[in-house]
Design a protein around this motif. Sequence first.
Motif, PDB file in Angstrom:
ATOM      1  N   SER A   1       1.624  -3.669  10.236  1.00 38.49           N
ATOM      2  CA  SER A   1       2.810  -3.136  10.908  1.00 38.49           C
ATOM      3  C   SER A   1       3.393  -1.955  10.156  1.00 38.49           C
ATOM      4  O   SER A   1       3.900  -1.005  10.763  1.00 38.49           O
ATOM      5  N   VAL A   2       3.299  -2.005   8.831  1.00 37.02           N
ATOM      6  CA  VAL A   2       3.791  -0.887   8.023  1.00 37.02           C
ATOM      7  C   VAL A   2       2.900   0.338   8.215  1.00 37.02           C
ATOM      8  O   VAL A   2       3.369   1.448   8.475  1.00 37.02           O
ATOM      9  N   ARG A   3       1.582   0.143   8.123  1.00 41.54           N
ATOM     10  CA  ARG A   3       0.643   1.269   8.231  1.00 41.54           C
ATOM     11  C   ARG A   3       0.637   1.882   9.634  1.00 41.54           C
ATOM     12  O   ARG A   3       0.454   3.095   9.789  1.00 41.54           O
ATOM     13  N   SER A   4       0.837   1.072  10.659  1.00 41.51           N
ATOM     14  CA  SER A   4       0.786   1.580  12.033  1.00 41.51           C
ATOM     15  C   SER A   4       2.054   2.318  12.441  1.00 41.51           C
ATOM     16  O   SER A   4       2.081   2.979  13.482  1.00 41.51           O
TER      17      SER A   4
ATOM     18  N   LEU B   1      13.537  -6.531   6.512  1.00 43.54           N
ATOM     19  CA  LEU B   1      12.443  -6.604   7.470  1.00 43.54           C
ATOM     20  C   LEU B   1      11.229  -7.211   6.790  1.00 43.54           C
ATOM     21  O   LEU B   1      10.714  -6.667   5.809  1.00 43.54           O
ATOM     22  N   VAL B   2      10.766  -8.352   7.281  1.00 39.18           N
ATOM     23  CA  VAL B   2       9.533  -8.982   6.807  1.00 39.18           C
ATOM     24  C   VAL B   2       8.432  -8.607   7.792  1.00 39.18           C
ATOM     25  O   VAL B   2       8.462  -9.007   8.959  1.00 39.18           O
TER      26      VAL B   2
ATOM     27  N   PHE C   1       9.895  -6.197   3.170  1.00 39.82           N
ATOM     28  CA  PHE C   1       9.000  -7.026   2.363  1.00 39.82           C
ATOM     29  C   PHE C   1       7.694  -7.157   3.127  1.00 39.82           C
ATOM     30  O   PHE C   1       7.686  -7.670   4.255  1.00 39.82           O
ATOM     31  N   SER C   2       6.614  -6.684   2.535  1.00 35.43           N
ATOM     32  CA  SER C   2       5.315  -6.726   3.218  1.00 35.43           C
ATOM     33  C   SER C   2       4.198  -7.271   2.335  1.00 35.43           C
ATOM     34  O   SER C   2       3.039  -7.264   2.753  1.00 35.43           O
ATOM     35  N   GLU C   3       4.533  -7.766   1.159  1.00 37.67           N
ATOM     36  CA  GLU C   3       3.511  -8.223   0.218  1.00 37.67           C
ATOM     37  C   GLU C   3       3.164  -9.690   0.458  1.00 37.67           C
ATOM     38  O   GLU C   3       3.534 -10.568  -0.322  1.00 37.67           O
TER      39      GLU C   3
ATOM     40  N   LEU D   1       8.865  -9.524  11.737  1.00 36.35           N
ATOM     41  CA  LEU D   1       8.072  -8.751  12.688  1.00 36.35           C
ATOM     42  C   LEU D   1       6.594  -9.042  12.465  1.00 36.35           C
ATOM     43  O   LEU D   1       6.065  -8.783  11.378  1.00 36.35           O
ATOM     44  N   GLY D   2       5.912  -9.576  13.453  1.00 37.03           N
ATOM     45  CA  GLY D   2       4.482  -9.810  13.290  1.00 37.03           C
ATOM     46  C   GLY D   2       4.018 -11.051  14.015  1.00 37.03           C
ATOM     47  O   GLY D   2       4.673 -11.561  14.925  1.00 37.03           O
ATOM     48  N   GLY D   3       2.871 -11.548  13.577  1.00 35.85           N
ATOM     49  CA  GLY D   3       2.338 -12.792  14.100  1.00 35.85           C
ATOM     50  C   GLY D   3       2.923 -13.969  13.346  1.00 35.85           C
ATOM     51  O   GLY D   3       3.955 -13.866  12.680  1.00 35.85           O
TER      52      GLY D   3
END
Length: 393
Positions: A41-44, A35-36, A62-64, A92-94
């Motif tokens: 998105s991780v904090r929420s 999951l990228v 991976f969120s870095e 997942l995201g913009g």
Amino acid sequence: MKWNYTQPVDIRFGAGRVAEIGEVARERGLYRGLLVAGGHSVRSGLAQRVLDHGRGTIEAVFSEFSPNPDVTEVDACAELIRTQDVGFIVALGGGSALDLAKAASVIGAGSRESVGSITDYHGTGKPLPLTHLPLIAVPTTAGTGSEVTCVSVLTNRAAGVKAPIVSNGFYPELAIIDPELTYTVPPYVTACTGMDVLSQAIEGYWSVGHQPICDALAVHAARLVFEFLPKAFTTPDDREARERMCEASVTAGLAFTLPKTTSSHACSFPLTNRYGIAHGEACALTLDYFTRINAADPEGRVNALARSLGYRDADGLADAIADLRRTLGLRENIADLGLGESDIAALVRDSHHPNLDNNPVVITDDNLLALYRGLASGGAANADKHNEREERQ
């Protein structure tokens, strides 16, 4: 007229459909997923929701990475893909998450020795390998359309360059567009991403690479933006407005992928690179100007587009764009940056991006100087009309 149309992405649209992600992964035999997802998105807790919906098919996160993802972050993600033997990617995201994931899906699909670094392909013209990991794109903004495009926009901060890479290997296998994921997007982000949608639709329509299917999609997307973006901005919990903006976003993505964007996007890159102006806001800053300039297109397509959208002509469309920008509280100019002639000259130089070649009217340095001098002085609207009259004479 000869044209081709290709759209390989399987699209699933509708509220709540993110819950299907585990089911569709298993249907396709996809396991060991990565999951990228951005830090927000991780904090929420949204990233965890997607992991749960994955029903065991997604094993790592991976969120870095930063907004406007850097080439070094793509390489870091690719290395994680190799070391953990990742089988597929969920983005997942913009646009940041989706752009990074697209590039990493190609770079991580082979060894470092055989594929190299993403910097080998960013702005170099070297074609990327077509081999890539399957990618499921899940946008959380109604903005970039990246979930259905073969474009990844990356930044090389060390070189001071932000630019797109185009590769057929970037097409996601599946796009899940769930409007519920956009309900909590803040008004400013809603405004910026919405104006990016409008820019994509209008630029895709007037691009020299235009074709009938993309034209129809562009008109539909632009109509939706003019009607529903103000509602999504002023009333964030308006579910119809959120859903219709998601529809506009994916439709605009389909509209510009093949024709490509043009002048406003070309100018957005230096405005973002040099001054940190958000991408959609940077596009919105020049879109009315180029609408007036492009009215000189001998095919008359810009005036035809304006009439299709309910405006009398290109001037009427340009006025509507400026009015919408004001309604959303976005920048009208860059007077606050205190730019001098050397700064303006640099913006002119950096605006000569390949996207500029897709514009239906040749954009000269004089056009760009008038644009940036007008924006820097706070008088862009008058400069727009003056330039438009000159182009028509």
